[in-house]
Design a protein around this motif. Structure first.
Motif, short mmCIF file in Angstrom:
data_model
loop_
_atom_site.label_atom_id
_atom_site.label_comp_id
_atom_site.label_asym_id
_atom_site.label_seq_id
_atom_site.Cartn_x
_atom_site.Cartn_y
_atom_site.Cartn_z
N UNK A 75 -65.37 -49.62 -139.78
CA UNK A 75 -64.75 -49.86 -138.48
C UNK A 75 -64.28 -48.55 -137.85
N UNK A 76 -63.63 -47.71 -138.67
CA UNK A 76 -63.14 -46.43 -138.16
C UNK A 76 -64.28 -45.57 -137.63
N UNK A 77 -65.38 -45.53 -138.37
CA UNK A 77 -66.51 -44.69 -137.95
C UNK A 77 -67.18 -45.24 -136.70
N UNK A 78 -67.32 -46.54 -136.62
CA UNK A 78 -67.93 -47.14 -135.43
C UNK A 78 -67.08 -46.89 -134.20
N UNK A 79 -65.77 -47.08 -134.35
CA UNK A 79 -64.87 -46.94 -133.20
C UNK A 79 -64.64 -45.49 -132.79
N UNK A 80 -65.10 -44.54 -133.60
CA UNK A 80 -64.93 -43.13 -133.25
C UNK A 80 -66.16 -42.54 -132.57
N UNK A 81 -67.21 -43.34 -132.42
CA UNK A 81 -68.44 -42.86 -131.80
C UNK A 81 -68.39 -43.12 -130.29
N UNK A 82 -68.38 -42.08 -129.47
CA UNK A 82 -68.28 -42.27 -128.02
C UNK A 82 -69.37 -43.17 -127.44
N UNK A 83 -70.57 -43.07 -127.97
CA UNK A 83 -71.68 -43.88 -127.46
C UNK A 83 -71.49 -45.37 -127.75
N UNK A 84 -70.57 -45.69 -128.65
CA UNK A 84 -70.29 -47.08 -128.97
C UNK A 84 -68.95 -47.52 -128.38
N UNK A 85 -68.56 -46.88 -127.29
CA UNK A 85 -67.27 -47.18 -126.68
C UNK A 85 -67.13 -48.62 -126.21
N UNK A 86 -68.25 -49.27 -125.93
CA UNK A 86 -68.18 -50.66 -125.47
C UNK A 86 -68.19 -51.65 -126.62
N UNK A 87 -68.50 -51.18 -127.83
CA UNK A 87 -68.60 -52.06 -128.99
C UNK A 87 -67.21 -52.35 -129.56
N UNK A 88 -66.92 -53.63 -129.76
CA UNK A 88 -65.62 -54.03 -130.30
C UNK A 88 -65.81 -54.71 -131.65
N UNK A 89 -64.86 -54.47 -132.54
CA UNK A 89 -64.97 -54.97 -133.91
C UNK A 89 -63.93 -56.05 -134.18
N UNK A 90 -64.38 -57.16 -134.74
CA UNK A 90 -63.49 -58.21 -135.23
C UNK A 90 -63.58 -58.20 -136.74
N UNK A 91 -62.46 -58.02 -137.40
CA UNK A 91 -62.45 -57.99 -138.86
C UNK A 91 -62.36 -59.42 -139.39
N UNK A 92 -63.20 -59.73 -140.36
CA UNK A 92 -63.17 -61.03 -141.02
C UNK A 92 -62.28 -60.92 -142.25
N UNK A 93 -61.27 -61.76 -142.34
CA UNK A 93 -60.30 -61.65 -143.42
C UNK A 93 -60.03 -63.01 -144.04
N UNK A 94 -59.67 -63.00 -145.33
CA UNK A 94 -59.28 -64.23 -146.02
C UNK A 94 -57.83 -64.57 -145.74
N UNK A 95 -57.03 -63.57 -145.35
CA UNK A 95 -55.61 -63.77 -145.15
C UNK A 95 -55.21 -63.32 -143.75
N UNK A 96 -54.22 -64.02 -143.18
CA UNK A 96 -53.84 -63.76 -141.80
C UNK A 96 -53.16 -62.41 -141.61
N UNK A 97 -52.30 -62.00 -142.54
CA UNK A 97 -51.53 -60.77 -142.35
C UNK A 97 -51.49 -59.97 -143.65
N UNK A 98 -52.56 -59.30 -143.98
CA UNK A 98 -52.55 -58.45 -145.15
C UNK A 98 -52.72 -57.00 -144.74
N UNK A 99 -52.63 -56.11 -145.71
CA UNK A 99 -52.69 -54.68 -145.40
C UNK A 99 -54.05 -54.28 -144.84
N UNK A 100 -55.07 -55.02 -145.18
CA UNK A 100 -56.40 -54.70 -144.68
C UNK A 100 -56.47 -54.88 -143.16
#
Length: 236
Positions: A75-100
């Motif tokens: 996620x960090x690498x994708x979001x740091x690429x200027x050419x991917x500025x329009x791309x948004x990431x949704x993280x899939x998680x097993x828990x609602x509020x964890x450190x991940x």
């Protein structure tokens, strides 16, 4: 582009998870909506970088624990690429509020979704994320980020807002966003039209290079614009 065109635009999606069965299940759900289209799949973070770089999707559904490169670093690498500025990431998680999830937000993710979410929730999440909306109610978003700040050392930079070139009004709007107010509530507080508030939000996103409301709240806290509550945030 007109509002009608925007509503009819196909939203492209990349699925990243090391379980092929889950990817196929997600793909089937996404295929049920004519406005959404899966353009790629990846089984780990390394593969995700390649697929996302090639397809340049609108939204990425990203698992956390994967071989070779986990979803947080991907996620960090994708979001740091200027050419991917329009791309948004949704993280899939097993828990609602964890450190991940907290770290994913810090790394640029637009939000998270539980893996057991209903199909309608998945489709709605993709569309809302594409439209730069948060996947959380504003007040919940603020509490989520505060819970992260309670567990991580803060390095605030009061002069950061100046580097963004924000106007006095934009700074005021940003502060209210960080306090958990919705666009309608901000309009009422500042005696502005909702359309005007949305214009300020668009300018804030552009000037701070934030992808969505979640990233705006983090920017406000990093700049010391809002001080977290002193009472601990409790989650049930």
């Amino acid at each position: 582009m007109t509002g009608v065109d925007e509503q009819s635009k196909v939203i492209t999606v990349v699925l990243v998870d090391d379980h092929s069965l889950l990817r196929e299940s997600l793909a089937a759900v996404i295929a049920s909506d004519p406005r959404l289209r899966v353009v790629g799949q990846a089984s780990d973070g390394v593969e995700a970088l390649e697929v996302v770089g090639t397809t340049r999707p609108d939204v990425v559904l990203m698992d956390v624990r994967m071989p070779r490169l986990d979803g947080l670093d991907a996620t960090r690498r994708i979001c740091s690429v200027p050419e991917l500025g329009h791309t948004r990431v949704i993280v899939l998680s097993m828990f609602a509020l964890d450190e991940y999830v907290h770290q994913a937000l810090r790394n640029g993710a637009s939000g998270f979704l539980l893996k057991d979410a209903r199909p309608t929730e998945l489709i709605d999440a993709i569309k809302r994320t594409h439209d730069a909306e948060s996947l959380f109610a504003p007040s919940i978003l603020t509490r989520l980020i505060e819970s992260y700040l309670d567990t991580e050392p803060r390095q605030t930079n009061p002069g950061q807002l100046g580097t963004f070139g924000l106007t006095e009004r934009e700074t005021e709007v940003l502060g209210l966003v960080a306090q958990g107010l919705s666009n309608d509530e901000i309009a009422g507080r500042l005696h502005l039209a909702v359309k005007t508030v949305k214009h300020h939000m668009s300018r804030l996103l552009s000037k701070t290079s934030a992808r969505d409301r979640a990233q705006l709240v983090i920017a406000a806290y990093d700049a010391g614009l809002v001080v977290p509550r002193t009472d601990p945030v409790r989650h049930r």
